[in-house]
Enzyme design. Structure first.
Site, PDB file in Angstrom:
ATOM      1  N   LYS A 163      29.366  27.190  35.612  1.00 26.53           N
ATOM      2  CA  LYS A 163      28.828  28.251  35.444  1.00 26.53           C
ATOM      3  C   LYS A 163      29.990  28.739  33.611  1.00 26.53           C
ATOM      4  O   LYS A 163      30.466  28.060  33.129  1.00 26.53           O
ATOM      5  CB  LYS A 163      30.388  29.382  35.906  1.00 26.53           C
ATOM      6  CG  LYS A 163      29.420  30.812  37.132  1.00 26.53           C
ATOM      7  CD  LYS A 163      30.336  31.088  38.281  1.00 26.53           C
ATOM      8  CE  LYS A 163      30.594  32.799  38.764  1.00 26.53           C
ATOM      9  NZ  LYS A 163      31.433  32.537  40.011  1.00 26.53           N
TER      10      LYS A 163
ATOM     11  N   ARG B 211      33.439  44.050  50.002  1.00 29.39           N
ATOM     12  CA  ARG B 211      33.362  45.334  49.399  1.00 29.39           C
ATOM     13  C   ARG B 211      32.068  46.057  50.246  1.00 29.39           C
ATOM     14  O   ARG B 211      32.209  46.930  50.243  1.00 29.39           O
ATOM     15  CB  ARG B 211      33.210  45.473  48.213  1.00 29.39           C
ATOM     16  CG  ARG B 211      34.504  45.246  47.412  1.00 29.39           C
ATOM     17  CD  ARG B 211      33.158  44.703  46.163  1.00 29.39           C
ATOM     18  NE  ARG B 211      33.489  43.507  46.221  1.00 29.39           N
ATOM     19  CZ  ARG B 211      32.870  42.114  44.903  1.00 29.39           C
ATOM     20  NH1 ARG B 211      33.266  42.787  43.822  1.00 29.39           N
ATOM     21  NH2 ARG B 211      32.682  41.291  45.208  1.00 29.39           N
TER      22      ARG B 211
ATOM     23  N   SER C 165      34.147  42.551  39.261  1.00 24.29           N
ATOM     24  CA  SER C 165      33.821  41.818  37.590  1.00 24.29           C
ATOM     25  C   SER C 165      32.303  41.854  36.875  1.00 24.29           C
ATOM     26  O   SER C 165      32.541  42.041  35.940  1.00 24.29           O
ATOM     27  CB  SER C 165      34.638  40.331  37.628  1.00 24.29           C
ATOM     28  OG  SER C 165      36.126  40.155  38.236  1.00 24.29           O
TER      29      SER C 165
HETATM   30  P1  ADP Z   1      34.394  34.754  43.297  1.00 25.22           P
HETATM   31  O1  ADP Z   1      33.169  34.324  41.944  1.00 25.22           O
HETATM   32  O2  ADP Z   1      34.422  33.586  44.217  1.00 25.22           O
HETATM   33  O3  ADP Z   1      33.239  36.172  43.410  1.00 25.22           O
HETATM   34  P2  ADP Z   1      35.598  37.049  42.326  1.00 25.22           P
HETATM   35  O4  ADP Z   1      37.052  36.836  40.594  1.00 25.22           O
HETATM   36  O5  ADP Z   1      34.261  37.947  42.147  1.00 25.22           O
HETATM   37  O6  ADP Z   1      35.329  35.561  42.990  1.00 25.22           O
HETATM   38  O7  ADP Z   1      36.307  37.440  43.688  1.00 25.22           O
HETATM   39  C1  ADP Z   1      37.409  37.686  44.556  1.00 25.22           C
HETATM   40  C2  ADP Z   1      37.317  37.809  45.502  1.00 25.22           C
HETATM   41  O8  ADP Z   1      38.046  38.938  45.494  1.00 25.22           O
HETATM   42  C3  ADP Z   1      35.824  38.269  46.491  1.00 25.22           C
HETATM   43  O9  ADP Z   1      36.413  37.804  48.046  1.00 25.22           O
HETATM   44  C4  ADP Z   1      35.888  39.363  46.330  1.00 25.22           C
HETATM   45  O10 ADP Z   1      34.371  39.747  47.336  1.00 25.22           O
HETATM   46  C5  ADP Z   1      36.511  40.538  46.097  1.00 25.22           C
HETATM   47  N1  ADP Z   1      36.917  41.291  45.215  1.00 25.22           N
HETATM   48  C6  ADP Z   1      36.350  41.730  44.210  1.00 25.22           C
HETATM   49  N2  ADP Z   1      35.917  42.997  43.567  1.00 25.22           N
HETATM   50  C7  ADP Z   1      36.881  43.679  44.534  1.00 25.22           C
HETATM   51  C8  ADP Z   1      37.044  44.958  45.159  1.00 25.22           C
HETATM   52  N3  ADP Z   1      36.737  45.976  44.374  1.00 25.22           N
HETATM   53  N4  ADP Z   1      37.491  45.400  46.321  1.00 25.22           N
HETATM   54  C9  ADP Z   1      37.884  44.700  46.957  1.00 25.22           C
HETATM   55  N5  ADP Z   1      37.468  42.780  47.085  1.00 25.22           N
HETATM   56  C10 ADP Z   1      37.078  42.491  45.859  1.00 25.22           C
END
Ligand code: ADP
Length: 152
Positions: A41, A90, A128
């Site tokens: 990644k 989400r 993100s």
């Molecule tokens: P990954 O690369 O494992 O998807 P992330 O950093 O994008 O990692 O997300 C980590 C966790 O946080 C995941 O379970 C994701 O669904 C959750 N998450 C991210 N943004 C939100 C949000 N706005 N509300 C609820 N959960 C979130």
């Protein structure tokens, strides 16, 4: 002792992540917020920067520690004695993806249980990915970022 891991890329950590961790706190004795390192990644922010932000955001919470790992999340959980994973949901596409992963982790992680928290409506649009898009487009991403995350 109930130990849970909240794994993610946190590239960067958003207010959506923070809210999930805060809501999960009363359920566990300890939460390890852990950055999974995937060598395939491409990240916008390097590991050190993402770790530093996590350390700052959760500095005042003694039940939370910060870590990073390579390899399978399930193996990391087994190694540190965590029997629970925390994930945020989400929308339906989060659900479809997470369902399979959690079923796999339950087998690979020796009964590892994933606890899902449904995002509150005011956080469900935050990711993100969109934050990175705003940053790349030179927009202001601060409404989606904890105050400890300062972009230069
Ligand atoms: P990954 O690369 O494992 O998807 P992330 O950093 O994008 O990692 O997300 C980590 C966790 O946080 C995941 O379970 C994701 O669904 C959750 N998450 C991210 N943004 C939100 C949000 N706005 N509300 C609820 N959960 C979130």
């Amino acid at each position: 002792m109930k130990i849970a891991v909240f794994p993610g890329s946190f590239d960067p950590i958003t207010t959506g992540h923070v809210k999930i961790v805060k809501r999960a706190l009363p359920l566990f004795d300890k939460i390890v917020v852990a950055i999974g390192i995937n060598s395939q990644k491409q990240y916008l922010f390097d590991l050190e920067q993402r770790m530093r932000w996590l350390e700052r955001v959760f500095a005042d919470e003694p039940k939370i520690s910060i870590d990073s790992f390579e390899g399978l999340t399930a193996h990391f959980c087994n190694k540190i004695g965590a029997r629970y994973l925390i994930r945020g949901l989400r929308n339906a596409s989060d659900f479809d993806y997470e369902k399979t992963i959690s079923q796999l982790n339950h087998i690979v992680g020796k009964e590892l249980e994933t606890v899902f928290l449904i995002s509150e409506p005011e956080y469900s649009h935050i990711s993100s990915t969109i934050v990175r898009e705003i940053i790349k487009g030179k927009g202001d991403a601060s409404p989606f970022l904890p105050m400890e995350v300062v972009l230069k």
